[in-house]
Enzyme design. Structure first.
Site, short mmCIF file in Angstrom:
data_model
loop_
_atom_site.label_atom_id
_atom_site.label_comp_id
_atom_site.label_asym_id
_atom_site.label_seq_id
_atom_site.Cartn_x
_atom_site.Cartn_y
_atom_site.Cartn_z
N THR A 185 0.88 -1.18 0.00
CA THR A 185 0.00 0.00 0.00
C THR A 185 0.91 1.22 0.00
O THR A 185 2.02 1.16 0.52
CB THR A 185 -0.89 0.06 1.25
N GLU A 331 -5.17 -4.56 1.87
CA GLU A 331 -5.06 -5.57 2.94
C GLU A 331 -6.21 -6.58 2.92
O GLU A 331 -6.21 -7.54 3.67
CB GLU A 331 -5.03 -4.87 4.31
N LYS A 439 -12.61 16.96 14.18
CA LYS A 439 -13.23 16.95 15.51
C LYS A 439 -13.48 18.38 15.95
O LYS A 439 -12.56 19.09 16.35
CB LYS A 439 -12.37 16.20 16.51
N TRP A 444 -17.69 14.75 15.93
CA TRP A 444 -17.00 14.32 14.72
C TRP A 444 -17.73 14.84 13.47
O TRP A 444 -18.95 14.74 13.38
CB TRP A 444 -16.96 12.79 14.63
P1 ADP Z 1 -3.73 3.21 -0.47
O1 ADP Z 1 -4.63 4.14 -1.23
O2 ADP Z 1 -3.49 3.63 0.95
O3 ADP Z 1 -2.55 2.73 -1.21
P2 ADP Z 1 -5.77 1.21 -0.82
O4 ADP Z 1 -5.90 1.41 -2.25
O5 ADP Z 1 -5.74 -0.14 -0.27
O6 ADP Z 1 -4.51 1.86 -0.26
O7 ADP Z 1 -6.88 2.10 -0.15
C1 ADP Z 1 -7.81 1.65 0.75
C2 ADP Z 1 -8.57 2.80 1.30
O8 ADP Z 1 -9.27 3.50 0.26
C3 ADP Z 1 -9.66 2.41 2.25
O9 ADP Z 1 -9.14 2.20 3.54
C4 ADP Z 1 -10.60 3.61 2.19
O10 ADP Z 1 -10.15 4.66 3.04
C5 ADP Z 1 -10.46 4.07 0.78
N1 ADP Z 1 -11.61 3.58 -0.01
C6 ADP Z 1 -11.69 2.45 -0.73
N2 ADP Z 1 -12.88 2.36 -1.33
C7 ADP Z 1 -13.59 3.46 -0.97
C8 ADP Z 1 -14.90 3.94 -1.25
N3 ADP Z 1 -15.72 3.31 -2.07
N4 ADP Z 1 -15.28 5.12 -0.67
C9 ADP Z 1 -14.46 5.78 0.16
N5 ADP Z 1 -13.20 5.38 0.44
C10 ADP Z 1 -12.78 4.23 -0.10
#
Ligand code: ADP
Length: 543
Positions: A185, A331, A439, A444
């Site tokens: 990630t 993950e 916050k 929130w």
């Molecule tokens: P990174 O962007 O950190 O490399 P990922 O692609 O695995 O890692 O991203 C996962 C994150 O993307 C999730 O924890 C969430 O915050 C965000 N995410 C994924 N799908 C959605 C969605 N449909 N709406 C909002 N946020 C999302």
């Protein structure tokens, strides 16, 4: 008492064997940048994967060795997916959009020995090569005619490499729990972290996501993954399509080119696709601007970042495409939930149906979720209470690659870093990432809700809401917005837009107009950058 069933392992090899037996002639089409697309079939691809497996053995690759790819969505990358995983190595898809220090860290942390690289990314490796002491060689994904010049040591040409090998190969018997592939990630803080998937998790994820109440995939589908294959396996499509026998249409290097996506959809009859909101926005703009339609496209999955409500409407009303939201993470082998209407949907009134689009859906088979508060107390599933979201299941990592090997306790629940509410029927709604929450005076505020509201304004192209330090309330929301070219809107008009649409305490204190928002390597708005820039915006405004 043990059962008397056959114990055949759930491996990627079993997906390949099944596809070869029952869907071998199904096509794989790749965009080339000309009107002539590259065409092959599953069986031809698996034949080339066997040649590659022989080549990997000739190169002396050892079981479990990490084989990295820096590659686009195309037929060669697909072959490497199968040769690497079924050969007993670990496929390590690397995101070429990461920053150089992150790439250096990832290659070395993963212990990469061979790199399969698209010619587009040779300049990137030329710069990095002296910092990659473990890499033994590079294989350039092209033919001998098109080999680019490079400063790399031990460079091989992919087509030459596989041409000299036999297409007969005995795939090894693999344990379904053995490592199959590795994705990092991007990590908005600290170093990137690796998710090391097993064969079993990849197969179970492919099965669960392909069920009708998830994304439903069948032999009659023609699927185009626009999510990069270097980003969590393009949400599993290269495994799911062969598993069911769907035709695969790859956009090659043209993931961000709506005119090429439109040409592929039209020429190949694509009826299902997956992409992040930015791509769907680009495609909708292109189609609407040029008066084009995509009649074959029936369903599209959107995920990876929050999707504005306006986009669901545009897809449904202007293009006749059902845009379905999913939520997931690296993950979780990618997909965690999919928002497909259940039996209760028909009974909802129009307003509730509109609001339904913005939910993230119910977990795929095998995934469990729960929410809890700051003290660790589990929270109710009432569709209102929000809390930290955790997940568990056979498609969820129990710890990161190389982190506390041996000693560390494996987690029973994975903490996603997202904040969500859960409906009584298990439908989740992500309201924020924990670190992006605002916050204000102990309450929130969800940045996603405010961004959605801003994006529903006709003059707003892109919006992000961040927490800015505030003397009285501790934090207050500030909107950072990009205006659509040719349109205009004032700060006062935008603030007024929020009134009546969100709770009074949530209306942003100020608006900052920018030319463009900063994005991470995975194309998401980098709130970290915005916070760095504007965290003290309200204080500086007062003084
Ligand atoms: P990174 O962007 O950190 O490399 P990922 O692609 O695995 O890692 O991203 C996962 C994150 O993307 C999730 O924890 C969430 O915050 C965000 N995410 C994924 N799908 C959605 C969605 N449909 N709406 C909002 N946020 C999302």
């Amino acid at each position: 008492m043990h059962s008397l069933m056959m114990d055949l392992p759930l491996t990627v090899t079993s997906v390949m064997t099944h596809a070869a037996l029952y869907h071998g002639d199904r096509e794989i089409v790749t965009a080339t940048g000309t009107d002539e697309f590259h065409r092959t079939t599953y069986n031809q691809s698996f034949r080339r994967a066997r040649r590659l497996a022989n080549a990997l053995a000739s190169l002396g690759c050892a079981a479990g060795e990490r084989l990295a790819t820096l590659a686009w969505n195309d037929h060669r990358h697909f072959e490497i997916y199968y040769a690497a995983t079924c050969g007993g190595y670990v496929l390590h898809t690397v995101n070429p959009r990461l920053f150089e220090p992150q790439l250096e860290y990832i290659f070395n942390h993963a212990g990469v020995r061979w790199v399969f690289v698209d010619p587009d990314f040779i300049p990137l490796l030329d710069k990095l090569k002296d910092r990659l002491p473990l890499v033994r060689g590079y294989v350039v994904l092209t033919s001998s005619r098109a080999m680019p010049a490079s400063a790399l040591d031990n460079v091989l040409c992919y087509e030459e490499l596989i041409a000299r090998e036999s297409d007969v190969f005995d795939w090894p018997d693999l344990d379904e729990r053995s490592a199959c592939s590795l994705c990092y990630t991007s990590g908005t803080t600290g170093n990137p972290k690796g998710a090391l998937y097993s064969h079993r998790s990849i197969v179970l994820h492919a099965l669960a996501v392909s069920m009708p109440d998830a994304t439903g995939l069948s032999a009659n589908d023609i699927v185009m993954p626009v999510v990069p294959m270097f980003h969590v396996h393009a949400w599993g499509i290269p495994f799911r399509a062969p598993m069911v026998g769907a035709k695969l249409v790859f956009p090659g290097r043209y993931l961000g080119r709506p005119e090429i996506l439109h040409a592929l959809i039209s020429a190949e009859g694509v009826n299902f696709s997956v992409a992040v909101p930015t791509i769907w926005q680009l495609l909708a703009d292109h189609l609407e601007h040029n008066g084009l339609k995509v009649p074959s496209l029936k369903r599209a999955i959107v995920g990876g970042a929050a999707c504005p409500q306006s986009l669901f409407r545009r897809f449904r009303d202007n293009l006749g495409v059902e845009l379905i939201q999913g939520w997931g993470m690296t993950e979780l082998c990618s997909v965690g939930t999919v928002n497909v209407p259940g039996p209760a949907f028909a009974g909802l009134d129009e307003e509730a149906k509109e609001g339904f689009d913005l939910k993230h859906g119910r977990p795929i088979f095998g995934v469990q979720v729960r929410i809890y508060d700051d003290t660790g107390k589990s929270l109710p599933w009432d569709g209102k209470t929000t809390g930290h979201l955790q997940a568990r299941g056979p498609t969820v990592i129990r710890r990161y690659f190389g982190e506390g090997d041996g000693a560390a306790e494996d987690a029973q629940w994975f903490t996603t870093g997202d904040v969500a509410s859960i409906d009584p029927d298990g439908n989740i709604r992500i309201t924020d990432r924990s670190k992006d929450l605002i916050k204000s005076g102990g309450e929130w505020i969800s940045s996603i809700e405010l961004e959605n509201c801003a994006m529903s304004h006709p003059a707003i192209l892109e919006a992000a809401v961040i927490a800015a330090a505030h003397e009285k309330w501790n934090e207050r929301p500030v909107l950072v917005a990009v205006v659509k070219p040719g349109l205009s809107v004032t700060r006062e008009e935008l603030i007024a837009w929020f009134q009546g649409r969100v709770a009074r305490m949530c209306v942003p204190d100020d608006v900052i107009f920018v030319e463009q928002l900063p994005h991470t390597a995975t194309g998401k708005v980098s709130k970290l950058d915005l916070r760095r820039r504007y965290a003290n915006h309200l204080q500086s405004r007062k003084s």
